[in-house]
Design a protein around this motif. Structure first.
Motif, PDB file in Angstrom:
ATOM      1  N   ASP A  55       0.789  -1.227   0.000  1.00 30.57           N
ATOM      2  CA  ASP A  55       0.000   0.000   0.000  1.00 30.57           C
ATOM      3  C   ASP A  55       0.825   1.282   0.000  1.00 30.57           C
ATOM      4  O   ASP A  55       0.396   2.291  -0.538  1.00 30.57           O
ATOM      5  N   ASP A  56       1.991   1.238   0.609  1.00 26.77           N
ATOM      6  CA  ASP A  56       2.806   2.442   0.756  1.00 26.77           C
ATOM      7  C   ASP A  56       4.192   2.200   0.140  1.00 26.77           C
ATOM      8  O   ASP A  56       4.981   1.433   0.690  1.00 26.77           O
ATOM      9  N   PRO A  57       4.503   2.848  -0.969  1.00 25.21           N
ATOM     10  CA  PRO A  57       5.787   2.626  -1.636  1.00 25.21           C
ATOM     11  C   PRO A  57       7.001   3.066  -0.816  1.00 25.21           C
ATOM     12  O   PRO A  57       8.127   2.690  -1.128  1.00 25.21           O
ATOM     13  N   ASN A  58       6.785   3.845   0.240  1.00 21.83           N
ATOM     14  CA  ASN A  58       7.899   4.277   1.091  1.00 21.83           C
ATOM     15  C   ASN A  58       8.283   3.247   2.145  1.00 21.83           C
ATOM     16  O   ASN A  58       9.301   3.396   2.804  1.00 21.83           O
ATOM     17  N   LEU A  59       7.440   2.210   2.307  1.00 19.74           N
ATOM     18  CA  LEU A  59       7.691   1.229   3.357  1.00 19.74           C
ATOM     19  C   LEU A  59       8.296  -0.053   2.814  1.00 19.74           C
ATOM     20  O   LEU A  59       7.945  -0.517   1.737  1.00 19.74           O
ATOM     21  N   THR A  60       9.201  -0.609   3.594  1.00 22.50           N
ATOM     22  CA  THR A  60       9.851  -1.880   3.292  1.00 22.50           C
ATOM     23  C   THR A  60       9.602  -2.819   4.463  1.00 22.50           C
ATOM     24  O   THR A  60       9.586  -2.395   5.617  1.00 22.50           O
ATOM     25  N   HIS A  61       9.418  -4.094   4.145  1.00 17.86           N
ATOM     26  CA  HIS A  61       9.263  -5.129   5.166  1.00 17.86           C
ATOM     27  C   HIS A  61      10.536  -5.972   5.137  1.00 17.86           C
ATOM     28  O   HIS A  61      10.918  -6.473   4.084  1.00 17.86           O
ATOM     29  N   ALA A  62      11.168  -6.108   6.290  1.00 21.68           N
ATOM     30  CA  ALA A  62      12.352  -6.966   6.421  1.00 21.68           C
ATOM     31  C   ALA A  62      11.984  -8.112   7.345  1.00 21.68           C
ATOM     32  O   ALA A  62      11.354  -7.899   8.383  1.00 21.68           O
ATOM     33  N   LEU A  63      12.351  -9.332   6.929  1.00 25.99           N
ATOM     34  CA  LEU A  63      12.005 -10.518   7.707  1.00 25.99           C
ATOM     35  C   LEU A  63      13.249 -11.328   8.017  1.00 25.99           C
ATOM     36  O   LEU A  63      14.143 -11.439   7.173  1.00 25.99           O
ATOM     37  N   LYS A  64      13.268 -11.896   9.214  1.00 24.22           N
ATOM     38  CA  LYS A  64      14.408 -12.724   9.609  1.00 24.22           C
ATOM     39  C   LYS A  64      13.962 -13.709  10.691  1.00 24.22           C
ATOM     40  O   LYS A  64      13.214 -13.356  11.589  1.00 24.22           O
ATOM     41  N   ARG A  65      14.467 -14.932  10.543  1.00 23.44           N
ATOM     42  CA  ARG A  65      14.237 -15.936  11.592  1.00 23.44           C
ATOM     43  C   ARG A  65      15.085 -15.577  12.801  1.00 23.44           C
ATOM     44  O   ARG A  65      16.247 -15.203  12.652  1.00 23.44           O
ATOM     45  N   ILE A  66      14.510 -15.751  13.971  1.00 26.63           N
ATOM     46  CA  ILE A  66      15.207 -15.461  15.216  1.00 26.63           C
ATOM     47  C   ILE A  66      15.426 -16.786  15.944  1.00 26.63           C
ATOM     48  O   ILE A  66      14.503 -17.335  16.549  1.00 26.63           O
ATOM     49  N   PRO A  67      16.662 -17.327  15.874  1.00 27.73           N
ATOM     50  CA  PRO A  67      16.931 -18.630  16.481  1.00 27.73           C
ATOM     51  C   PRO A  67      16.622 -18.672  17.979  1.00 27.73           C
ATOM     52  O   PRO A  67      16.143 -19.685  18.486  1.00 27.73           O
ATOM     53  N   GLU A  68      16.875 -17.562  18.678  1.00 28.97           N
ATOM     54  CA  GLU A  68      16.640 -17.515  20.119  1.00 28.97           C
ATOM     55  C   GLU A  68      15.166 -17.524  20.483  1.00 28.97           C
ATOM     56  O   GLU A  68      14.814 -17.607  21.657  1.00 28.97           O
ATOM     57  N   HIS A  69      14.308 -17.401  19.489  1.00 27.65           N
ATOM     58  CA  HIS A  69      12.858 -17.352  19.741  1.00 27.65           C
ATOM     59  C   HIS A  69      12.161 -18.426  18.910  1.00 27.65           C
ATOM     60  O   HIS A  69      11.245 -18.138  18.128  1.00 27.65           O
ATOM     61  N   GLU A  70      12.666 -19.646  19.024  1.00 26.51           N
ATOM     62  CA  GLU A  70      12.077 -20.820  18.371  1.00 26.51           C
ATOM     63  C   GLU A  70      11.986 -20.687  16.846  1.00 26.51           C
ATOM     64  O   GLU A  70      11.053 -21.176  16.223  1.00 26.51           O
ATOM     65  N   GLU A  71      12.972 -19.984  16.259  1.00 26.78           N
ATOM     66  CA  GLU A  71      13.033 -19.790  14.800  1.00 26.78           C
ATOM     67  C   GLU A  71      11.825 -19.030  14.248  1.00 26.78           C
ATOM     68  O   GLU A  71      11.551 -19.078  13.052  1.00 26.78           O
ATOM     69  N   ARG A  72      11.120 -18.315  15.118  1.00 22.94           N
ATOM     70  CA  ARG A  72       9.985 -17.518  14.631  1.00 22.94           C
ATOM     71  C   ARG A  72      10.512 -16.380  13.770  1.00 22.94           C
ATOM     72  O   ARG A  72      11.649 -15.934  13.918  1.00 22.94           O
TER      73      ARG A  72
END
Length: 84
Positions: free
Chosen positions: A39-56
């Motif tokens: 919806d907003d071209p100025n926004l970016t979504h970054a995703l990463k698994r967090i091993p310390e939090h059950e790979e969520r």
């Protein structure tokens, strides 16, 4: 290395969701995946698994055109579990 600022919403969100700021920083600096906001071209979504939090998968949404970049929100994305 904190080369970003937090919106008021992001500050409340990371505290209420018990997300360490170091994890937010890790996602922004070294994401497993990046997506543009639909919806907003100025926004970016970054995703990463967090091993310390059950790979969520932690999703940071930020405004990359701000200087420094501005984190809008951060949350664990259940829809991305086992997809990264």
């Amino acid at each position: 290395m904190q080369a970003f600022t937090l919106s008021a919403h992001a500050e409340v969100a990371i505290v209420s969701r018990s997300i360490p700021i170091e994890w937010v920083e890790r996602v922004v600096s070294d994401p497993d995946k990046k997506e543009r906001d639909m919806d907003d071209p100025n926004l970016t979504h970054a995703l990463k698994r967090i091993p310390e939090h059950e790979e969520r998968v932690l999703r940071d949404v930020y405004n990359e055109s701000a200087n420094p970049i501005r984190i809008v929100t951060a949350y664990f994305d259940r829809t991305m579990r086992n997809k990264l």
